[in-house]
Scaffold this motif. Structure first.
Motif, PDB file in Angstrom:
ATOM      1  N   LYS A  87       0.834  -1.208   0.000  1.00  0.00           N
ATOM      2  CA  LYS A  87       0.000   0.000   0.000  1.00  0.00           C
ATOM      3  C   LYS A  87       0.861   1.248   0.000  1.00  0.00           C
ATOM      4  O   LYS A  87       0.600   2.193  -0.743  1.00  0.00           O
ATOM      5  CB  LYS A  87      -0.938   0.013   1.206  1.00  0.00           C
ATOM      6  N   SER A  88       1.896   1.259   0.851  1.00  0.00           N
ATOM      7  CA  SER A  88       2.746   2.449   0.915  1.00  0.00           C
ATOM      8  C   SER A  88       3.513   2.632  -0.391  1.00  0.00           C
ATOM      9  O   SER A  88       3.735   3.752  -0.831  1.00  0.00           O
ATOM     10  CB  SER A  88       3.710   2.371   2.098  1.00  0.00           C
ATOM     11  N   SER A  89       3.871   1.525  -1.021  1.00  0.00           N
ATOM     12  CA  SER A  89       4.559   1.605  -2.309  1.00  0.00           C
ATOM     13  C   SER A  89       3.620   2.178  -3.373  1.00  0.00           C
ATOM     14  O   SER A  89       4.018   3.027  -4.169  1.00  0.00           O
ATOM     15  CB  SER A  89       5.041   0.216  -2.725  1.00  0.00           C
ATOM     16  N   ILE A  90       2.370   1.717  -3.355  1.00  0.00           N
ATOM     17  CA  ILE A  90       1.384   2.223  -4.322  1.00  0.00           C
ATOM     18  C   ILE A  90       1.108   3.696  -4.063  1.00  0.00           C
ATOM     19  O   ILE A  90       1.065   4.508  -4.994  1.00  0.00           O
ATOM     20  CB  ILE A  90       0.080   1.387  -4.252  1.00  0.00           C
ATOM     21  N   GLU A  91       0.947   4.042  -2.770  1.00  0.00           N
ATOM     22  CA  GLU A  91       0.705   5.449  -2.427  1.00  0.00           C
ATOM     23  C   GLU A  91       1.890   6.310  -2.835  1.00  0.00           C
ATOM     24  O   GLU A  91       1.722   7.405  -3.370  1.00  0.00           O
ATOM     25  CB  GLU A  91       0.445   5.587  -0.920  1.00  0.00           C
ATOM     26  N   ASP A  95       1.752   9.234  -5.441  1.00  0.00           N
ATOM     27  CA  ASP A  95       2.221  10.583  -5.107  1.00  0.00           C
ATOM     28  C   ASP A  95       3.256  11.059  -6.114  1.00  0.00           C
ATOM     29  O   ASP A  95       3.239  12.208  -6.557  1.00  0.00           O
ATOM     30  CB  ASP A  95       2.827  10.617  -3.696  1.00  0.00           C
ATOM     31  N   THR A  96       4.156  10.179  -6.493  1.00  0.00           N
ATOM     32  CA  THR A  96       5.192  10.525  -7.463  1.00  0.00           C
ATOM     33  C   THR A  96       4.571  10.864  -8.812  1.00  0.00           C
ATOM     34  O   THR A  96       4.968  11.841  -9.459  1.00  0.00           O
ATOM     35  CB  THR A  96       6.197   9.367  -7.607  1.00  0.00           C
ATOM     36  N   LEU A  97       3.594  10.068  -9.236  1.00  0.00           N
ATOM     37  CA  LEU A  97       2.931  10.332 -10.509  1.00  0.00           C
ATOM     38  C   LEU A  97       2.195  11.673 -10.474  1.00  0.00           C
ATOM     39  O   LEU A  97       2.228  12.434 -11.440  1.00  0.00           O
ATOM     40  CB  LEU A  97       1.958   9.203 -10.855  1.00  0.00           C
TER      41      LEU A  97
END
Length: 134
Positions: A87-91, A95-97
């Motif tokens: 989840k944190s990786s996806i978030e 955020d980066t995108l």
């Protein structure tokens, strides 16, 4: 009667299967081989021992259930940690995108402003040249 109830399962099994001792012997050999291959220092049951009681088996089963619960709990904790990391990786990637999109929009605005300033600069140069000629 009380003695019969404490008679181990191995005793009753050996009484009823004395006629099929050849298959039983090979099963016993297989069990001994499997047990000999174990490298763990933990105590294991010797299933060839006719001294097994029902209490021994219940105790062993309870120990296995306790160990299963510990392993299951550890598995659930690791699974939850893994999900949190995902989840944190996806978030983080979301955020980066979003940040990249924001920067692209800002770059586009700056490019348009740059083009307007170039046009204005060209017009001013043209006016200066015109005024110098007259």
């Amino acid at each position: 009667m009380a003695e019969e109830s404490t008679k181990s399962w191995a005793d009753t099994d050996s009484d009823s299967s004395s006629s099929s001792s050849s298959s039983s012997d090979s099963e016993q050999e297989e069990i001994h081989c499997l047990m000999a291959n174990q490298t763990s220092d933990e105590e294991v049951f010797d299933f060839s021992n006719i001294e097994f009681t029902r209490e021994d088996l219940v105790s062993a089963l309870n120990d296995m259930v306790k160990e299963y619960r510990k392993l299951s709990h550890s598995f659930e904790e690791i699974k939850a940690e893994n999900e949190n990391l995902n989840k944190s990786s996806i978030e983080s990637s979301t955020d980066t995108l979003e940040e990249i999109d924001s920067l692209k929009i800002e770059l586009s605005k700056l490019m348009m402003e740059n083009e307007l300033l170039r046009n204005e600069s060209s017009e001013l140069k043209a006016e200066i040249e015109k005024s110098n000629l007259t």
